[in-house]
Write an enzyme that holds these catalytic residues in place. Structure first.
Site, PDB file in Angstrom:
ATOM      1  N   ASP A 170       9.911   5.204 -40.513  1.00 11.84           N
ATOM      2  CA  ASP A 170       8.958   4.025 -40.979  1.00 11.84           C
ATOM      3  C   ASP A 170       7.486   4.174 -40.659  1.00 11.84           C
ATOM      4  O   ASP A 170       6.523   4.040 -41.341  1.00 11.84           O
ATOM      5  CB  ASP A 170       9.373   2.744 -40.008  1.00 11.84           C
ATOM      6  N   SER A 175       8.033  -4.108 -41.218  1.00 12.68           N
ATOM      7  CA  SER A 175       6.921  -4.883 -40.739  1.00 12.68           C
ATOM      8  C   SER A 175       6.510  -4.540 -39.478  1.00 12.68           C
ATOM      9  O   SER A 175       5.135  -4.511 -39.356  1.00 12.68           O
ATOM     10  CB  SER A 175       7.431  -6.411 -40.756  1.00 12.68           C
ATOM     11  N   SER A 176       7.375  -4.050 -38.484  1.00 12.29           N
ATOM     12  CA  SER A 176       6.992  -3.715 -37.260  1.00 12.29           C
ATOM     13  C   SER A 176       6.057  -2.361 -37.085  1.00 12.29           C
ATOM     14  O   SER A 176       5.102  -2.250 -36.552  1.00 12.29           O
ATOM     15  CB  SER A 176       8.200  -3.826 -36.151  1.00 12.29           C
TER      16      SER A 176
HETATM   17  C1  GLA Z   1      15.807   1.440 -39.562  1.00 12.79           C
HETATM   18  C2  GLA Z   1      15.151   2.356 -38.452  1.00 12.79           C
HETATM   19  C3  GLA Z   1      14.540   3.870 -39.434  1.00 12.79           C
HETATM   20  C4  GLA Z   1      15.823   4.271 -39.891  1.00 12.79           C
HETATM   21  C5  GLA Z   1      16.636   3.318 -40.703  1.00 12.79           C
HETATM   22  C6  GLA Z   1      18.140   3.633 -41.552  1.00 12.79           C
HETATM   23  O1  GLA Z   1      14.965   1.074 -40.670  1.00 12.79           O
HETATM   24  O2  GLA Z   1      13.814   1.714 -38.008  1.00 12.79           O
HETATM   25  O3  GLA Z   1      14.427   4.725 -38.348  1.00 12.79           O
HETATM   26  O4  GLA Z   1      16.861   4.809 -39.013  1.00 12.79           O
HETATM   27  O5  GLA Z   1      17.007   1.929 -40.111  1.00 12.79           O
HETATM   28  O6  GLA Z   1      17.819   4.631 -42.602  1.00 12.79           O
END
Ligand code: GLA
Length: 385
Positions: A175, A130-131
């Site tokens: 993400d 979400s962020s």
């Molecule tokens: C979180 C982090 C990502 C990644 C995952 C694990 O979602 O934001 O960058 O490292 O954990 O795969």
């Protein structure tokens, strides 16, 4: 999609009500679910996320004052902050748009003042980013309204910098890259070193189901940072024998088998997971391209076991959901997704078996933990628009 129109209108209406004139633009930036490649992104490895049809929506317009004035519809809160310069972080949701403004300004970009209304249907803290959705939505809004040219990858990097250096979470780049590069009907193979992106079509007839344990662990961010340090330490020890390596990405499964005895526990287990998972992502992409969902599903199961036993980021709730899913006919595979410790399991399942899978997960989870999982079916969606 009705959903989409509705959220777009909601953001636009909230804007109109608060500011008394219509927004110039409405931006949609999706959440993401990671199908494969757990904790490989910050090891400069491979991941296979898909952007999903849940998103942050920002209705915005330029203003002449150098400020950000933002209403967060879902929280009933408002924040106003200067852009000259952007003040330090204050905690809370407004750090995301503020951090984005800060990171863009760090790149020498001149930002117009904005008024904006934000709403999101990406569940918070569930492992669906979400962020990142909020960051990317604001970065895109500023890019559009200020008229500077920043390509999608640069924009994702600015958002990651906002999260790393302003909000203070050391996340990898997956993400934000998924939120900008997502493609409807596709997963995205991302090379986290070169930042190359390759869309991988998801076969017809398969659905993505996300089951949220509804457990939120405070420990996630401290353990996350600890895993990062352990990986860095493993690289340092292995580089005595492999001087050219920069990240675990550079270590092949064969080299690891030969050199693993140089790593004490738990570094050996951590490295084993990352190295195996990188290879698994590439193998799974070949399987998907061949339409072989059984092989893709097997990779997801192996990934979950490896995250559970070697990387130690699972939980009894995540294990129960994943293992239950593995035994439902029509479910190809399932694994914990996101950082772990709490949050969600993702499953790939035949569209015809979605209801059976959801029912089995609800029944088993409720019987054991006396709480209901929240279940979403998602479609792979386009990146920010
Ligand atoms: C979180 C982090 C990502 C990644 C995952 C694990 O979602 O934001 O960058 O490292 O954990 O795969």
């Amino acid at each position: 999609m009705q959903h989409t129109t509705h959220n777009s209108q909601l953001a636009a209406q909230a804007f109109q009500e608060r500011f008394g004139y219509p927004p110039a633009i409405v931006v949609r930036a999706p959440g993401r679910v990671n199908l494969l490649g757990g904790h490989t992104d910050y090891n400069e490895g491979y991941v296979l996320p898909a952007a999903v049809d849940r998103a942050a929506w920002v209705a915005a317009a330029p203003v002449s004052e150098p400020v950000g004035r933002i209403v967060a519809l879902d929280l009933g809160e408002e924040a106003t902050f200067s852009l000259t310069p952007v003040p330090p972080p204050a905690g809370g949701w407004a750090d995301y748009p503020r951090g984005v403004a800060w990171a863009l300004a760090e790149r020498g970009l001149e930002l117009t003042g904005v008024e904006a209304a934000l709403t999101s249907d990406v569940p918070v803290g569930a492992g669906l980013s979400s962020s990142a959705a909020v960051e990317v939505a604001f970065a895109w809004a500023w890019r559009t309204l200020s008229g500077f040219d920043l390509d999608r990858t640069e924009l994702a990097l600015a958002c990651q910098q906002a999260e790393n250096d302003y909000v203070g979470v050391r996340c990898g780049v997956m993400d934000q890259m998924a939120a900008v590069w997502g493609r409807a009907g596709h997963a995205i193979l991302l090379d986290c070193r070169t930042l190359e992106v390759e869309p991988v079509r998801l076969p017809d007839g398969v659905a993505i189901l996300v089951a949220d344990t509804t457990v939120r662990r405070e420990l996630a961010s401290s353990e996350y940072n600890r895993r990062r340090r352990e990986c860095e330490e493993a690289v340092r020890l292995l580089s005595r024998h492999l001087p050219s390596i920069r990240a675990l990405r550079d270590v092949s499964p064969e080299e690891f088998a030969r050199l693993q005895h140089h790593l004490p526990p738990p570094l050996r287990q951590r490295a084993r997971h990352v190295i195996a998972d990188n290879a698994r992502v590439l193998e799974a992409v070949r399987a998907l391209q061949a339409g072989d969902l059984e092989r893709m599903g097997e990779a997801m199961r192996r990934c979950h076991r490896s995250l559970r036993d070697d990387y130690e980021v699972s939980s009894p709730e995540l294990d129960l959901l994943a293992e239950t899913a593995w035994n439902v006919p029509g479910c190809y595979g399932a694994r914990l997704t996101g950082a772990g410790f709490g949050g969600c399991v993702v499953a790939l399942v035949a569209e015809t078996a979605v209801d059976d899978l959801a029912a089995a997960l609800r029944r088993t989870y409720q019987a054991r933990f006396r709480r209901r999982p929240t279940i979403y079916t998602c479609r792979a969606a386009d990146g920010v628009t």
